[in-house]
Design a protein around this motif. Structure first.
Motif, PDB file in Angstrom:
ATOM      1  N   ALA A   1      50.337  15.587 -81.373  1.00  0.00           N
ATOM      2  CA  ALA A   1      49.113  16.373 -81.380  1.00  0.00           C
ATOM      3  C   ALA A   1      49.395  17.866 -81.359  1.00  0.00           C
ATOM      4  O   ALA A   1      48.490  18.666 -81.129  1.00  0.00           O
ATOM      5  CB  ALA A   1      48.261  15.989 -80.175  1.00  0.00           C
ATOM      6  N   LYS A   2      50.666  18.235 -81.549  1.00  0.00           N
ATOM      7  CA  LYS A   2      51.009  19.662 -81.551  1.00  0.00           C
ATOM      8  C   LYS A   2      50.303  20.338 -82.726  1.00  0.00           C
ATOM      9  O   LYS A   2      50.400  19.892 -83.866  1.00  0.00           O
ATOM     10  CB  LYS A   2      52.515  19.824 -81.659  1.00  0.00           C
ATOM     11  N   GLY A   3      49.602  21.403 -82.423  1.00  0.00           N
ATOM     12  CA  GLY A   3      48.839  22.121 -83.444  1.00  0.00           C
ATOM     13  C   GLY A   3      47.418  21.623 -83.591  1.00  0.00           C
ATOM     14  O   GLY A   3      46.666  22.101 -84.451  1.00  0.00           O
ATOM     15  N   ALA A   4      47.005  20.640 -82.757  1.00  0.00           N
ATOM     16  CA  ALA A   4      45.632  20.139 -82.828  1.00  0.00           C
ATOM     17  C   ALA A   4      44.673  21.222 -82.360  1.00  0.00           C
ATOM     18  O   ALA A   4      44.967  21.994 -81.435  1.00  0.00           O
ATOM     19  CB  ALA A   4      45.502  18.889 -81.981  1.00  0.00           C
ATOM     20  N   ASN A   5      43.507  21.270 -82.999  1.00  0.00           N
ATOM     21  CA  ASN A   5      42.532  22.301 -82.657  1.00  0.00           C
ATOM     22  C   ASN A   5      41.214  21.712 -82.131  1.00  0.00           C
ATOM     23  O   ASN A   5      40.361  22.442 -81.621  1.00  0.00           O
ATOM     24  CB  ASN A   5      42.241  23.181 -83.877  1.00  0.00           C
ATOM     25  N   VAL A   6      40.994  20.408 -82.239  1.00  0.00           N
ATOM     26  CA  VAL A   6      39.745  19.792 -81.797  1.00  0.00           C
ATOM     27  C   VAL A   6      40.013  18.320 -81.502  1.00  0.00           C
ATOM     28  O   VAL A   6      40.913  17.706 -82.095  1.00  0.00           O
ATOM     29  CB  VAL A   6      38.643  19.948 -82.885  1.00  0.00           C
ATOM     30  N   TYR A   7      39.275  17.755 -80.574  1.00  0.00           N
ATOM     31  CA  TYR A   7      39.430  16.333 -80.259  1.00  0.00           C
ATOM     32  C   TYR A   7      38.079  15.774 -79.804  1.00  0.00           C
ATOM     33  O   TYR A   7      37.127  16.503 -79.514  1.00  0.00           O
ATOM     34  CB  TYR A   7      40.483  16.127 -79.164  1.00  0.00           C
ATOM     35  N   SER A   8      38.015  14.459 -79.701  1.00  0.00           N
ATOM     36  CA  SER A   8      36.822  13.769 -79.183  1.00  0.00           C
ATOM     37  C   SER A   8      37.277  12.517 -78.455  1.00  0.00           C
ATOM     38  O   SER A   8      38.151  11.780 -78.943  1.00  0.00           O
ATOM     39  CB  SER A   8      35.870  13.398 -80.323  1.00  0.00           C
ATOM     40  N   TRP A   9      36.688  12.293 -77.287  1.00  0.00           N
ATOM     41  CA  TRP A   9      37.087  11.175 -76.424  1.00  0.00           C
ATOM     42  C   TRP A   9      35.951  10.158 -76.320  1.00  0.00           C
ATOM     43  O   TRP A   9      34.798  10.503 -76.072  1.00  0.00           O
ATOM     44  CB  TRP A   9      37.470  11.710 -75.039  1.00  0.00           C
ATOM     45  N   ASP A  10      36.288   8.868 -76.519  1.00  0.00           N
ATOM     46  CA  ASP A  10      35.344   7.753 -76.362  1.00  0.00           C
ATOM     47  C   ASP A  10      35.709   7.041 -75.077  1.00  0.00           C
ATOM     48  O   ASP A  10      36.662   6.242 -75.030  1.00  0.00           O
ATOM     49  CB  ASP A  10      35.420   6.806 -77.559  1.00  0.00           C
ATOM     50  N   ASP A  11      34.976   7.336 -73.996  1.00  0.00           N
ATOM     51  CA  ASP A  11      35.335   6.815 -72.681  1.00  0.00           C
ATOM     52  C   ASP A  11      35.130   5.307 -72.593  1.00  0.00           C
ATOM     53  O   ASP A  11      35.857   4.614 -71.885  1.00  0.00           O
ATOM     54  CB  ASP A  11      34.503   7.532 -71.618  1.00  0.00           C
ATOM     55  N   LYS A  12      34.169   4.769 -73.300  1.00  0.00           N
ATOM     56  CA  LYS A  12      33.870   3.344 -73.202  1.00  0.00           C
ATOM     57  C   LYS A  12      35.007   2.497 -73.750  1.00  0.00           C
ATOM     58  O   LYS A  12      35.395   1.474 -73.156  1.00  0.00           O
ATOM     59  CB  LYS A  12      32.573   3.039 -73.955  1.00  0.00           C
ATOM     60  N   ARG A  13      35.588   2.896 -74.866  1.00  0.00           N
ATOM     61  CA  ARG A  13      36.671   2.125 -75.491  1.00  0.00           C
ATOM     62  C   ARG A  13      38.051   2.703 -75.199  1.00  0.00           C
ATOM     63  O   ARG A  13      39.059   2.089 -75.561  1.00  0.00           O
ATOM     64  CB  ARG A  13      36.452   2.074 -77.009  1.00  0.00           C
ATOM     65  N   GLY A  14      38.082   3.891 -74.578  1.00  0.00           N
ATOM     66  CA  GLY A  14      39.376   4.509 -74.273  1.00  0.00           C
ATOM     67  C   GLY A  14      40.097   5.009 -75.504  1.00  0.00           C
ATOM     68  O   GLY A  14      41.334   4.921 -75.570  1.00  0.00           O
ATOM     69  N   LEU A  15      39.349   5.508 -76.469  1.00  0.00           N
ATOM     70  CA  LEU A  15      39.933   5.987 -77.718  1.00  0.00           C
ATOM     71  C   LEU A  15      39.871   7.501 -77.775  1.00  0.00           C
ATOM     72  O   LEU A  15      38.870   8.120 -77.372  1.00  0.00           O
ATOM     73  CB  LEU A  15      39.204   5.389 -78.923  1.00  0.00           C
ATOM     74  N   LEU A  16      40.918   8.094 -78.305  1.00  0.00           N
ATOM     75  CA  LEU A  16      41.002   9.539 -78.468  1.00  0.00           C
ATOM     76  C   LEU A  16      41.294   9.842 -79.935  1.00  0.00           C
ATOM     77  O   LEU A  16      42.229   9.273 -80.525  1.00  0.00           O
ATOM     78  CB  LEU A  16      42.115  10.122 -77.590  1.00  0.00           C
ATOM     79  N   CYS A  17      40.467  10.698 -80.539  1.00  0.00           N
ATOM     80  CA  CYS A  17      40.728  11.147 -81.898  1.00  0.00           C
ATOM     81  C   CYS A  17      40.868  12.672 -81.873  1.00  0.00           C
ATOM     82  O   CYS A  17      40.172  13.349 -81.110  1.00  0.00           O
ATOM     83  CB  CYS A  17      39.637  10.699 -82.856  1.00  0.00           C
ATOM     84  N   PHE A  18      41.762  13.220 -82.680  1.00  0.00           N
ATOM     85  CA  PHE A  18      41.930  14.665 -82.729  1.00  0.00           C
ATOM     86  C   PHE A  18      42.280  15.076 -84.155  1.00  0.00           C
ATOM     87  O   PHE A  18      42.768  14.267 -84.967  1.00  0.00           O
ATOM     88  CB  PHE A  18      43.013  15.137 -81.737  1.00  0.00           C
ATOM     89  N   GLY A  19      41.980  16.330 -84.451  1.00  0.00           N
ATOM     90  CA  GLY A  19      42.264  16.868 -85.770  1.00  0.00           C
ATOM     91  C   GLY A  19      43.428  17.840 -85.702  1.00  0.00           C
ATOM     92  O   GLY A  19      43.430  18.761 -84.875  1.00  0.00           O
ATOM     93  N   ARG A  20      44.381  17.624 -86.587  1.00  0.00           N
ATOM     94  CA  ARG A  20      45.567  18.492 -86.661  1.00  0.00           C
ATOM     95  C   ARG A  20      45.815  18.797 -88.132  1.00  0.00           C
ATOM     96  O   ARG A  20      46.142  17.900 -88.919  1.00  0.00           O
ATOM     97  CB  ARG A  20      46.763  17.784 -86.055  1.00  0.00           C
ATOM     98  N   GLN A  21      45.654  20.087 -88.460  1.00  0.00           N
ATOM     99  CA  GLN A  21      45.773  20.518 -89.854  1.00  0.00           C
ATOM    100  C   GLN A  21      44.849  19.660 -90.722  1.00  0.00           C
ATOM    101  O   GLN A  21      43.647  19.691 -90.543  1.00  0.00           O
ATOM    102  CB  GLN A  21      47.239  20.451 -90.297  1.00  0.00           C
TER     103      GLN A  21
END
Length: 1001
Positions: free
Chosen positions: A115-135
């Protein structure tokens, strides 16, 4: 600003370093500063009381915060974002990379190196999923439940992701100047719409799974698939830099202030908080955190009860009601009382401002009593009840000037006179228009309330009837007013709150329908179950000449006598040439008949009473009413005989024409007696003027003859006594025929009326009736009786009339009624009289099969006095026309000896041909039967020639032993052989079994 939704309080001031990111954990503030340190601030009040554990578990405090500790070197680069994972007691941070820290000691557990260089993310607490944008990549990781993440998927996107959020199974991305939905199962991107030209893309997740997408200064609501939601537009005063959602509000971070808007359509502005240079906007569990460069403010929500009071006081009732729904479940009673109060105040506000239908909707929602709403309509008269208290008028609107008009616009004494006539007319028109609208709103309100009110009233009535059936005693509520039952409703002399409320509602609804010109709807309303107060509604309808509804009112309250009386009066007025002005519709007699139809089974006497006026004008419909209603015909006849004797015959005639079998013997007697009375009056009138002619047949006499011939249930003996001795011979002949006095009836046709054709028709009727009763052979003698009358000369007219008079006077009413098709023996005395009158005895009793060598005609000729001539031509005509119905030998025996055979050819020719043909036919039948007998005998002989070979192997079918040389028997099939002894024993056993079964029966 509508009201104060949040109270602003400064939590932190003069931070030593610039704030890059902020987050809250329990009651603490976690602030990431520009120098790479993480500072933990706690409420100042909690420092003084270290033993207070709850202070560490509650949300942010409304008070100043102080520094508790500092973690230097927490991040190497600028902290972009932090998020506390409450359910996992973890802290997620985005800086140079994405790191995971344990709370509360903030120990670093793991770092996602990818995730180095990531600038934004979103967390889904119900399913425990993490998505993030990198470049130009989007990565998905899953928390392993411990201290790290596991990579799931990675997708390529067209450009750098500027904003992102989970939306169900997919991810909504803000790329460049547009929004896209990324399908996480296959990586397909679908376009939504552009993000505008001014602000960068902004994706905000809403609690129900929807999304708020920014497009310049407009926030557009879409579902998880990117489809627009109707009326989903939040218009900010300018493009927001950040938006958070804390129900029921959306808080937007603008350039110079923070806007708070409602999430309820049309998303109005609630509050504006002026704060400059705001860098961060964060939603805590109970607070909104606003961070500037070196200070932190907290937006603490005002308690819902206080907000509701503010909104109600400012007249913003819709928002107040929306907030009421957010009150916690444990305050359900408080919520209900507040909602009812707000609905009531809002209803009065709307009523004052002319929004009558909306006002009634809120009156309905407030669950206020109907009498409270009806107090706004002084022109609506409702019944008083001791069970329901008088409503108190609302203070704010009780003195409203337009209410004094009486709501109906029809009462002159309620309007204050004006000096200016023109202005007064305009005010009256406006008042009537406003009155119509208010009444229409009232009608809709009452119709919506009616179902539940009527259901309660009906339920109470049913329960009381059941209790009464088992012997319970009822206690009245203190009122003497008893309800009139409607259709399907039972008389219940006591009152109840539910039925009184139903009476108030239905009475008001009926008046409102008429005041708005809906007379047809009012009529239909009265035809169904209702609880209208009869006294009030009757006076109301009578004043407005609404007679049709007045009749329906009487009908539904079982006041049938009053209804029919009014209906009869209206029908009579409609017949007059000068119809009253108030009689808007014509009332016809068939309306009375339609009203009477349902009453035939319950109140036949009332039906008879009010059917008399329409029997003359609508005879067929009235008779149909009597027949379809199953009213006893004897009851109808006796009622007509007493009250309308002129219509009695009409009723019986129409009843006979419609259903011949419906006329009983008593009614037939009544009918023929009426006809006979008319004929006797006609005879007496013409006989006194010496104009009577036996061949005269006026309409009354035609009816009498038709009735005497066509009906069989009347009593002939009674009618015979009323006939004059020197007239009405045809009627006398028919009556004598009904008594089986055939010879005397035929004598009248031949010697009095001199119409042989009538005599022949009479014989034909007797013979045909015998055919129907399968006794035509005995009734064939009727022609021999007529033959005797033709062959014997008549006595003198004087003597003949004397015998007839003696016979009629000797009739007794005890003689049983006998139809044309029945035979009966005549007593010796009466047969002797008939023989003297006719000059011959009845052939059924006097004819003998022995020929004495002298015809009966010759014998009678020798004894005849006066030398009268024989009616030979009529005799020969009778023999030629009815040869097939007359016994030939007996007819020849009656003829005079000097009769020429040539004259008998029309009789003997076909008779002999028929006899010869019958002889030939019987001979053929005899021969055929003899041939059939021979064939059967031949077949029997052939069957007896059958050969059966008995060998040593032949076995008995019953005992399964060898036949040998024993006597045997063979069954008819020719194959089954048994010992004769076995056969005999089996037959004996069958006989014994049948005998035992018979004994059991």
């Amino acid at each position: 600003m509508v009201h104060t939704a949040y109270d602003t309080f400064q939590l932190l001031n003069n931070s030593p370093s610039k704030i890059d990111a902020i987050e809250s954990y329990r009651s603490n503030l976690l602030i990431a500063c520009s120098d790479g340190s993480l500072r933990v601030y706690v409420p100042e009040s909690s420092v003084s009381d270290q033993s207070d554990f709850h202070s560490q578990t509650l949300g942010l405090h409304q008070g100043p915060y102080v520094l508790e500790r500092t973690l230097n070197g927490f991040s190497r680069r600028q902290m972009l974002a932090m998020e506390v994972l409450v359910s996992r007691e973890l802290l997620l941070s985005l800086s140079e990379s994405i790191a995971l820290h344990r709370l509360p000691d903030l120990e670093t557990l793991s770092v996602i190196t990818k995730a180095k260089g990531a600038n934004v993310y979103s967390w889904d607490d119900k399913r425990g999923l993490l998505c993030f944008g990198r470049q130009k990549r989007v990565c998905i990781y899953k928390h392993d439940g411990g201290s790290g993440f596991v990579e799931v998927k990675e997708f390529g996107v067209p450009d750098t992701v500027k904003s992102m959020s989970w939306c169900g199974e997919n991810i909504c991305l803000g790329i460049r100047r547009e929004y896209k939905i990324l399908n996480t199962s296959n990586g397909v991107l679908s376009e939504v719409f552009s993000s505008g030209r001014i602000a960068a893309p902004l994706v905000v997740a809403l609690p129900p799974g929807e999304l708020l997408l920014g497009k310049d200064n407009i926030g557009i609501l879409v579902n998880q698939n990117g489809k627009l939601i109707q009326e989903g537009r939040i218009c900010w005063s300018e493009a927001p830099a950040a938006v958070i959602i804390q129900k029921p509000y959306a808080i937007g971070l603008l350039g110079r202030h923070v806007e708070i808007r409602s999430l309820r359509v049309p998303y109005p502005l609630i509050q504006t908080v002026v704060l400059r240079n705001v860098r961060h906007l964060l939603r805590s569990n109970n607070t909104v955190i606003v961070a500037l460069d070196n200070s932190v403010f907290g937006f603490f929500p005002v308690p819902l009860g206080a907000q509701i009071v503010q909104l109600t006081a400012s007249g913003n009732f819709e928002e107040a009601l929306a907030l009421c729904k957010l009150l916690p479940p444990e305050d359900s009673s408080l919520r209900s009382s507040k909602e009812q109060s707000i609905h009531m105040r809002y209803a009065h506000f709307l009523f004052e401002n002319g929004s009558y239908e909306e006002a009634m909707e809120h009156f309905l929602a407030s669950q206020v009593e109907i009498t409270y709403v009806l107090a706004l309509y002084p022109s609506i008269i409702v019944p008083k009840s001791s069970c329901i208290p008088e409503p108190q008028k609302f203070a704010d609107v009780a003195d409203a000037p337009y209410l004094s008009r009486g709501s109906s616009g029809l009462s002159d004494d309620l309007d204050s006179p004006s000096s200016d006539v023109f202005e007064s007319d305009e005010m009256d028109i406006e008042s009537e228009k406003m009155s119509h609208n208010t009444l229409m709103a009232l009608i809709k309100y009452l119709q919506k309330k009616r179902y539940s009110v009527i259901e309660k009233a009906t339920t109470e009535g049913t329960e009381e009837v059941v209790s009464d059936a088992v012997g319970d005693n009822f206690i009245s509520y203190g009122t003497d007013r008893s309800k009139k039952p409607t259709k399907g409703r039972i008389h219940i002399p006591i009152t109840s709150i539910a039925r009184d409320m139903a009476a108030i509602l239905d009475t008001a609804l009926l008046q409102a329908l008429f005041l708005t010109g809906q007379s047809s709807a009012a009529t239909n309303f009265l035809k169904v179950l209702n609880y209208c107060d009869v006294k009030i509604c009757d006076a109301f309808l009578q004043e407005r000449s609404q007679f049709a509804c007045q009749i329906e009112l009487y009908r539904c309250n079982s006041m049938h006598h009053e209804a029919l009386k009014l209906l009869h009066q209206l029908v009579e007025e409609s017949k007059s040439e000068q119809t009253p002005v108030e009689l808007l519709t014509k009332f016809k007699p068939d309306m009375i008949i339609e009203y009477l139809k349902p009453l035939c089974a319950t109140d036949p006497m009332l039906v008879l009473e009010f059917s008399l006026p329409v029997l003359e004008s609508c005879p067929m419909q009235t008779i149909e009413l009597f027949l379809s209603g199953n009213i006893p015909a004897d009851l109808v006849n006796s009622y007509l005989k007493q009250h309308a004797p002129d219509m009695q015959a009409t009723y019986l005639e129409l009843m006979l024409a419609m259903n011949e079998n419906s006329i009983s013997g008593n009614l037939q007697n009544e009918m023929v007696q009426i006809y006979l009375s008319e004929v006797l009056d006609f005879h007496a009138e013409h006989n006194s003027q010496q104009k009577w002619d036996e061949k005269t047949c006026p309409p009354p006499r035609k009816k009498l003859l038709s009735a005497l011939e066509g009906m069989s249930g009347y009593t002939p003996e009674v009618l015979l006594k009323r006939l004059p001795p020197d007239a009405l011979y045809e009627e006398r002949a028919i009556l004598l025929g009904k008594l089986n006095k055939h010879e005397l009836a035929l004598s009248i046709y031949v010697h009095k009326l001199h119409v042989p054709e009538l005599a022949l028709s009479y014989c034909d009727r007797v013979y045909d009736s015998g055919l129907q009763q399968h006794s035509a052979k005995s009734y064939g003698n009727i022609y021999l009786t007529l033959l005797q009358i033709y062959l014997n000369p008549r006595k003198t007219t004087k003597k003949f009339e004397k015998k007839i008079t003696n016979l009629v006077s000797a009739q007794s009413p005890r003689i049983p009624k006998v139809g044309l098709g029945t035979t009966g023996k005549v007593k010796g005395g009466r047969s002797k009289k008939i023989a003297e009158i006719g000059g011959a005895e009845d052939t059924r009793f006097s004819l003998s099969g022995t020929d004495s060598g002298k015809s009966d005609g010759d014998t009678e000729d020798a004894a005849e006095e006066g030398g009268s001539t024989i009616m030979l031509d009529q005799v020969l005509d009778l023999l030629s026309r009815r040869w097939d119905r007359i016994h030939g030998a007996q007819a020849l025996k009656l003829l005079p000896r000097d009769t020429k055979l040539q004259n008998l050819l029309p009789f003997l020719g076909p008779l002999l041909r028929k006899s010869s043909e019958a002889y030939r036919n019987f001979s053929v039948i005899k021969s055929l039967r003899e041939c059939e007998n021979l064939q059967v005998k031949d077949e029997l002989y052939n069957q007896r020639k059958a050969v059966l070979k008995i060998t040593s192997d032949s076995m008995c079918s019953l005992c399964n032993k060898r036949i040998g040389t024993s006597v045997f028997a063979v069954y008819p099939n020719g194959k089954t052989i048994v010992h004769f002894v076995c056969f005999r024993d089996s037959q004996n056993m069958k006989a014994v079994g049948r005998g035992s079964q018979l004994r059991k029966r």
